[in-house]
Design a protein around this motif. Structure first.
Motif, PDB file in Angstrom:
ATOM      1  N   VAL A  24      12.002  42.425 -62.447  1.00 20.52           N
ATOM      2  CA  VAL A  24      11.572  43.227 -61.311  1.00 20.52           C
ATOM      3  C   VAL A  24      12.776  43.973 -60.764  1.00 20.52           C
ATOM      4  O   VAL A  24      13.810  43.371 -60.455  1.00 20.52           O
ATOM      5  CB  VAL A  24      10.935  42.358 -60.211  1.00 20.52           C
ATOM      6  N   MET A  25      12.637  45.298 -60.636  1.00 17.32           N
ATOM      7  CA  MET A  25      13.686  46.158 -60.087  1.00 17.32           C
ATOM      8  C   MET A  25      13.240  46.585 -58.690  1.00 17.32           C
ATOM      9  O   MET A  25      12.158  47.143 -58.516  1.00 17.32           O
ATOM     10  CB  MET A  25      13.892  47.379 -60.990  1.00 17.32           C
ATOM     11  N   GLY A  35       9.831  43.708 -50.146  1.00 17.49           N
ATOM     12  CA  GLY A  35       9.441  45.105 -50.297  1.00 17.49           C
ATOM     13  C   GLY A  35       8.902  45.387 -51.688  1.00 17.49           C
ATOM     14  O   GLY A  35       8.912  44.533 -52.581  1.00 17.49           O
ATOM     15  N   PRO A  36       8.400  46.619 -51.925  1.00 20.42           N
ATOM     16  CA  PRO A  36       7.825  46.964 -53.228  1.00 20.42           C
ATOM     17  C   PRO A  36       8.872  46.975 -54.327  1.00 20.42           C
ATOM     18  O   PRO A  36      10.057  47.228 -54.088  1.00 20.42           O
ATOM     19  CB  PRO A  36       7.228  48.359 -52.998  1.00 20.42           C
ATOM     20  N   LEU A  75      12.269  53.448 -53.935  1.00 24.89           N
ATOM     21  CA  LEU A  75      12.416  52.076 -53.439  1.00 24.89           C
ATOM     22  C   LEU A  75      13.655  51.972 -52.552  1.00 24.89           C
ATOM     23  O   LEU A  75      14.300  52.966 -52.241  1.00 24.89           O
ATOM     24  CB  LEU A  75      12.479  51.100 -54.612  1.00 24.89           C
ATOM     25  N   ALA A  76      13.991  50.788 -52.167  1.00 24.75           N
ATOM     26  CA  ALA A  76      15.080  50.573 -51.214  1.00 24.75           C
ATOM     27  C   ALA A  76      16.436  50.813 -51.854  1.00 24.75           C
ATOM     28  O   ALA A  76      16.566  50.907 -53.082  1.00 24.75           O
ATOM     29  CB  ALA A  76      15.007  49.143 -50.667  1.00 24.75           C
ATOM     30  N   SER A  77      17.458  50.888 -51.015  1.00 26.80           N
ATOM     31  CA  SER A  77      18.824  50.989 -51.522  1.00 26.80           C
ATOM     32  C   SER A  77      19.281  49.629 -52.034  1.00 26.80           C
ATOM     33  O   SER A  77      18.721  48.586 -51.670  1.00 26.80           O
ATOM     34  CB  SER A  77      19.774  51.460 -50.420  1.00 26.80           C
ATOM     35  N   SER A 112       4.309  47.342 -64.126  1.00 25.88           N
ATOM     36  CA  SER A 112       3.357  47.231 -63.012  1.00 25.88           C
ATOM     37  C   SER A 112       4.142  47.243 -61.707  1.00 25.88           C
ATOM     38  O   SER A 112       5.341  46.969 -61.680  1.00 25.88           O
ATOM     39  CB  SER A 112       2.517  45.954 -63.116  1.00 25.88           C
ATOM     40  N   ALA A 113       3.449  47.582 -60.629  1.00 23.73           N
ATOM     41  CA  ALA A 113       4.054  47.534 -59.302  1.00 23.73           C
ATOM     42  C   ALA A 113       3.840  46.147 -58.715  1.00 23.73           C
ATOM     43  O   ALA A 113       2.776  45.543 -58.889  1.00 23.73           O
ATOM     44  CB  ALA A 113       3.430  48.590 -58.398  1.00 23.73           C
ATOM     45  N   VAL A 114       4.844  45.638 -58.032  1.00 26.99           N
ATOM     46  CA  VAL A 114       4.720  44.335 -57.382  1.00 26.99           C
ATOM     47  C   VAL A 114       4.962  44.511 -55.888  1.00 26.99           C
ATOM     48  O   VAL A 114       5.692  45.405 -55.452  1.00 26.99           O
ATOM     49  CB  VAL A 114       5.714  43.310 -57.961  1.00 26.99           C
TER      50      VAL A 114
END
Length: 788
Positions: A215-216, A319-320, A303-305, A245-247
């Motif tokens: 997961v990234m 977060g996603p 996505l986030a930093s 897939s999105a998590v």
């Protein structure tokens, strides 16, 4: 004042009808009415009538003659207060110039000989050989004339360029010809990103390892994962299957894929953006040409930093994220060996090991000279796009035979002949004779217009049978090419030049004023313009959609930029625009708005000139050399309207700016990256701006005022009202776009003598509801397209 030698020579040509041998009255006309003001270093308006020459084949000289005759025809010259010639004398002068120009056109044609531009050369060579290769990097950039690099007026040839053509040809042949005795082994791997080097050695806790994969959570560029387990030794096409897939998300998560060597200072290629849906894994499949020792890398978008994720750790982060289950790679993909590209050149001739290397083979022949002549002749017949004579290939056959006599191998000798063909004028240039195009010239013009490449087998067969000139057949073929996959190249090339999208990366928006600008937005900007153009063409929608449209083509990134709700995911789709969106039509597309601005500020002059040229077809003249440009004030002390008011007070500027600026003021409602605005952004004086709870690095400056008045007195309050005013004259919009298409597709713009034919094209399109594909058909069927 004696008549200058150049002007006298042309006047002698103009004023020598069969019934009279003496030059008169054109020479007295110039002497009496033009040379007094328009000669010498202080010629009024910078127009030097004393430098006119008899050479109407010289484009710049021809344009000066046309300018002179247009001003005489309209009564603008001689100006009021000067002695006026009799109307009959003016008419005869204009008629004589037009008669000489008509004689020039009959002898040489409207369009000079033109060569393939870089894109056309690359696509033609790749289609001819059956390879995929970037050949544009071998060639210098093409100069443009009349807005397009397909125009012969901007094309030049030098010894340097010919050397580069030879380098490109040899590079393409090296890829097309196989010297391996057997096909390279096929890689068939299933890889997990958890095993990648970067994932294992990073000290930042931004990845979560699961039984299903990696997961990234971060979109920071340095946390992209390169597929280091895949660095193939052989170039070729490889099939990639990424299961993802999105998590922790109820919306799709997009990710970016690049291909290349992935080394510092090297150039990588953007493959595309893809969507991973929430909850359910999908497999994204694509094939890509990969050079030896190259690979791909994956980076989530939006996505986030890395710092935000690392602060709490990937295992605790809620977060996603993007789950890459696995990546499958297969290739290089070959249906047979030697590959099809090799067989196109050498057929079934055998290969044998070379004397020095047993692991390398070359093509051999029991009758080398006869086979060399046959192969080179067959290749030239395909390359030259028309039947060939013995004389057409004599030099290339002689080159191959000479290499044989010098001790080169059979394959090396024939490749030298092939390279010569790919550098020859009959390949590099589109050969057209004055008058009506023959079927083969028509096939080439049509193909390069709508596919940017050489005619395919169907077009060549129709040309050989003499059927393509039939209007019904030509219409069917035009529709076939427009609807075929190769038309994507036409869309990219024409839209890139017509709308200026090739300059999309010429400026980089200020990260302080426009922190929301990113690569995904830049890609989406360009795709919107291309997909919209393609949709209007495919569905034969009214070309007025290019000015004002109820729909556009959006994905989630661009929809968010435009403030259009309800669009999720990377995939583009047709979206009906909200009534208050202020969008619709190409002038309000983000890509156009970006290329008509610099990285910090906008200019009504630049955007207004763009609308005048690209949409209305009336490009403004260049500004006087002694008038300084308006310097932008990004600190917000003055508005651009206040700055231009002073600029427009100069008498020599006012007339042009009254025509240019109004459309530009309407487009001030859009910022440097095409976002809608009511206030300017500044870095000096202004009010703080907070967005989504975060303080922005820019300030809110003065209010935007998009209202203005057109030269005819029509007033508008904003861009929406301006669009309605522009739609009043649909014929003018049609004519402007027709001129652009003719200029792009034939190698030169229409001339004054083509007014009637251009008007007939507009009339045919008007009768069909101004359909865009109807315009393409009308142009292809016109003498503008079917004659040189």
């Amino acid at each position: 004042m004696p008549l200058p030698r150049g002007a006298a020579a042309l006047l002698l040509l103009l004023s020598a009808p069969a019934a009279r041998a003496q030059p008169d009255p054109a020479s007295p006309f110039l002497s009496a009415h033009c040379l007094g003001c328009h000669s010498g270093d202080k010629a009024k308006g910078g127009f030097r009538a004393d430098r006119l020459t008899a050479d109407l084949n010289d484009a710049s000289n021809r344009e000066r003659w046309r300018d002179a005759t247009e001003r005489v025809r309209s009564g603008e010259m001689p100006p009021a207060g000067r002695p006026q010639p009799p109307a009959a004398a003016s008419a005869e002068f204009v008629a004589q110039v037009e008669k000489a120009d008509a004689a020039r056109r009959a002898a040489t044609g409207r369009v000079p000989l033109r060569r393939l531009n870089r894109l056309e050369y690359e696509r033609t060579v790749c289609d001819l050989l059956g390879v995929e290769l970037d050949l544009r990097e071998y060639l210098p950039p093409d100069a443009a004339a009349n807005g397009f690099d397909t125009n012969s007026g901007g094309q030049h040839v030098s010894s340097f360029l010919m050397e580069r053509y030879l380098d490109a040809a040899e590079a393409a042949l090296a890829v097309a010809v196989s010297n391996s005795p057997k096909a390279p082994p096929v890689v068939n791997k299933r890889l997990s990103l958890t095993d990648e080097r970067h994932v294992k050695v990073t000290t930042e806790k931004v990845f979560r390892h699961t039984d299903d994969g990696l997961v990234m959570f971060s979109s920071s560029a340095w946390q992209a994962v390169t597929l280091s387990q895949f660095y193939p030794p052989d170039r070729g096409r490889y099939r990639f299957r990424i299961t993802a897939s999105a998590v922790q998300s109820d919306k799709p998560v997009s990710f970016r894929v690049d291909a290349g060597p992935m080394l510092m200072g090297t150039k990588n290629r953007h493959v595309g953006y893809f969507d991973a849906p929430p909850g359910k894994a999908v497999t994204i499949e694509f094939t890509e040409a990969i050079e030896a020792r190259n690979t791909i890398r994956i980076l989530p978008y939006g996505l986030a930093s890395a710092q935000a994720v690392h602060k709490v750790g990937a295992d605790a982060y809620d977060g996603p994220g993007l789950l890459i289950h696995h990546v499958e790679v297969t290739g290089p993909l070959h249906d047979a060996w030697p590959p099809a590209s090799h067989r196109r050149l050498f057929g079934d001739l055998p290969q044998a090991p070379t004397p020095t290397r047993r692991d390398r083979v070359e093509v051999t022949s029991k009758a080398p000279e006869a086979d060399a002549e046959r192969l080179v002749r067959d290749f030239a017949a395909r390359a030259f796009r028309r039947p060939i004579a013995v004389a057409d290939v004599r030099a290339f056959v002689a080159l191959a035979k000479r290499r044989l006599q010098e001790g080169a191998s059979f394959e090396q000798a024939v490749r030298a002949g092939f390279a010569g063909v790919l550098c020859s004028p009959k390949f590099l240039y589109l050969h057209e004779q004055p008058g009506r195009l023959d079927d083969h010239a028509l096939a080439a013009r049509l193909s390069y217009f709508l596919t940017t490449s050489t005619p395919d087998s169907e077009l060549l067969a129709l040309a050989a049978a003499g059927k393509l000139d039939d209007p019904a057949v030509l219409r069917v073929q035009t529709d076939r090419l427009v609807r075929g996959p190769q038309s994507a190249a036409f869309v990219e090339s024409f839209v890139g030049q017509w709308l200026g999208l090739r300059d999309l990366d010429s400026t980089e928006p200020s990260h302080i004023l426009y922190p929301e600008y990113d690569h995904a937005l830049r890609v989406a900007m360009q795709r919107e313009a291309e997909l919209f153009f393609a949709a209007v063409l495919a569905d034969d929608l009214p070309l007025t959609n290019f000015v004002a449209s109820e729909f556009t083509i959006l994905n989630s990134r661009l929809a968010r930029h435009y403030g259009v709700p309800g669009v999720d995911g990377w995939d583009f789709r047709r979206v009906r625009l909200p009534a208050d969106s202020h969008r619709g039509g190409v002038p309000t597309m983000a890509a156009v708005l970006k290329v008509t601005a610099n990285g910090t500020s906008t200019s009504p002059v630049i955007r207004g000139a763009w609308v005048a040229d690209r949409i209305l077809g009336v490009p403004p003249p260049k500004p006087p050399p002694d008038i300084p440009a308006v310097e932008p004030d990004i600190r917000g002390a003055t508005t651009i309207r206040e700055q231009l008011a002073k600029h427009r007070s100069v008498a020599s500027c006012a007339a042009c700016h009254a025509k240019i600026d109004p459309a530009g003021f309407a487009l001030e409602s859009f910022d440097v990256i095409g976002g809608y605005r009511e206030f300017y952004r500044t870095t000096g004086r202004g009010q703080p701006v907070t967005l989504d709870g975060r303080r922005m690095p820019y300030l809110r400056g003065p209010r935007v005022d998009p209202a203005d008045v057109l030269p005819d007195g029509a007033r508008f309050a904003d861009i929406d009202e301006l669009k309605h005013l522009l739609l009043r004259d649909k014929d003018a919009l049609t004519r402007a776009l027709a001129v652009k298409l003719v200029t792009y597709g034939t190698g030169g713009p229409p001339e004054p003598a083509d007014r009637a034919e251009l008007a007939a094209v507009v009339a045919r399109v008007r009768d069909q509801g101004y359909g865009f594909r109807a315009l393409v058909h009308a142009i292809v069927q016109s003498t503008l397209f079917r004659e040189k």
